[in-house]
Design an enzyme around this catalytic site. Structure first.
Site: not given
Length: 418
Positions: A21-22, A25
């Site tokens: 998920h990170e 980003h």
């Protein structure tokens, strides 16, 4: 499966879900030219930390999430001021290091008093050295070093807010998208590992049950019920049995290649009509097209279930015991991990999908809320006051943490109460 293996699987699962998920980003932020100061797994005190390039990668104590901290998301805090005495290190005539303290102990530093500076737009520093003013250009990746801690400066063009709405939207959206992609991949792996069900196979036979009295055995394959072919339709099998309480049902079963007739009489067992056996499936190898179709159906079904659960939260149609925090999730994950690899893969897919959908909700501090702010900015043609937006996210984060504490407390109570 022993406890160490289960614990390793749980840690690995959460690490992969949060990291991916990170990473979404991080990747799109770097593609947009945004300075990512820290890539963290977990919250709270640092356990492990190392710096590669411009970004510091950290592992933190509380494994309840993570973050990619980008320059400009919060107002940049400058550690220098006019009139302050500092030491600077030059390379090719540019300031590459700016020390706010302890500079007397370091060699080859120019020490002076700051007369003027701009570390975001103009990138210059004016120092008074021995009563004379000297203007120095500042390297765009220069470090400010204070109390032994390095902080890279963030020129305007490296800050999150300087990028286009589209670039920022992609950067925020990438996190949930990565979890959706991971969920589909895990559902696909599960489809291959579970195989395609072909026929219904009996599982454990309960002692003294009608199935045991009829000499049904574990592994028997059900071919037909009262002359009706069953195939892999478990729902139809259950329906026919429940429609015959106290009436004999004729089963044709395959046992080791031999077809046998067995007559069994369903009875009331607990709250349902049963014959006292678990149901499973004979399976065959999954073809690629079947796996893709199965993974897509699995993911769409789970998405509907997750959205329905969120709807209950919104309308207040839930009890506290319906919610699970980190403790409850870990406990349930341990139970699934002990059941085998395939159930663990499917559970991991569900959690990844849940993480994606939850983060897309328009709740302050979550990705969904930040996307809403960007959509509003695009519609009105100018950004919302960053200080107001930061305040909204701070309040939202605090409320989420309070909810997390309450749910975790409830998890612990349930754990001790069995």
């Amino acid at each position: 499966m022993n406890s160490i293996q289960i614990a390793f699987q749980i840690v690995l699962m959460f690490f992969v879900l949060v990291s991916l998920h990170e990473f979404g980003h991080l990747y799109f932020a770097k593609r947009a030219g945004i300075l990512v100061r820290e890539f963290a797994i977990g919250f709270g005190p640092k356990i492990f930390s190392y710096k590669r390039g411009e970004t510091r990668y950290t592992l933190r104590l509380l494994p309840i999430g993570g973050f990619a901290r980008m320059a400009g998301e919060d107002p940049e805090i400058l550690q220098v001021a006019t009139g302050q005495t500092v030491g600077v290190r030059l390379k090719d005539g540019q300031v590459t290091e700016l020390h706010t303290d302890r500079f007397e102990r370091l060699p080859n530093l120019l020490v002076g008093e700051i007369e003027d500076f701009d570390l975001e737009d103009g990138l210059f520093l004016v120092l008074s050295i021995d009563g004379e003013s000297h203007r120095f250009p500042v390297y765009p990746k220069a470090d400010i070093i204070s109390q032994g801690k390095e902080t890279q400066i963030a020129p305007k063009d490296r800050q999150f807010g300087s990028k286009t709405v589209f670039q920022r939207f992609l950067t925020i959206l990438a996190g949930p998208v990565m979890n959706v992609l991971l969920a589909f991949l895990l559902f696909l792996i599960y489809a291959f590992s579970a195989g395609v069900p072909t026929n219904i196979k009996l599982g454990t036979i309960e002692a003294g049950s009608p199935a045991a009295q009829a000499d049904l055995k574990k592994g028997d394959v059900i071919l037909s019920v009262n002359g009706e072919a069953i195939g892999r339709d478990g729902d139809r099998l259950v329906e026919l049995i429940q429609a015959s309480p106290g009436k004999p049902v004729l089963l044709i079963v395959n046992r080791g290649g031999e077809q046998l007739q067995k007559e069994v009489t369903p009875v009331q067992m607990g709250e349902t009509i049963r014959i006292g056996t678990a149901l499973g499936y004979e399976t065959r190898r999954t073809q690629f097209g079947e796996a893709v179709t199965g993974a897509w159906k699995d993911m769409t079904f789970m998405t509907e279930q997750i959205l329905m659960s969120f709807k209950k939260l919104i309308v207040g149609d839930f009890k506290m015991d319906d919610l699970a925090g980190p403790v409850g999730t870990v406990k349930f994950t341990a139970e699934i991990a002990s059941a085998g690899v395939a159930p663990m893969v499917r559970w991991s897919a569900l959690l990844s999908l849940y993480l994606a959908i939850f983060n897309l909700l328009p709740i302050p501090a979550l990705d969904g809320s930040r996307l809403v702010f960007l959509i509003v900015e695009a519609l009105r043609g100018k950004p919302i006051d960053p200080n107001r937006e930061s305040l909204v996210h701070f309040i939202g984060f605090a409320m989420l943490m309070l909810l997390m504490i309450a749910v975790t407390y409830n998890d612990i109570l349930r754990l001790f109460q069995g």
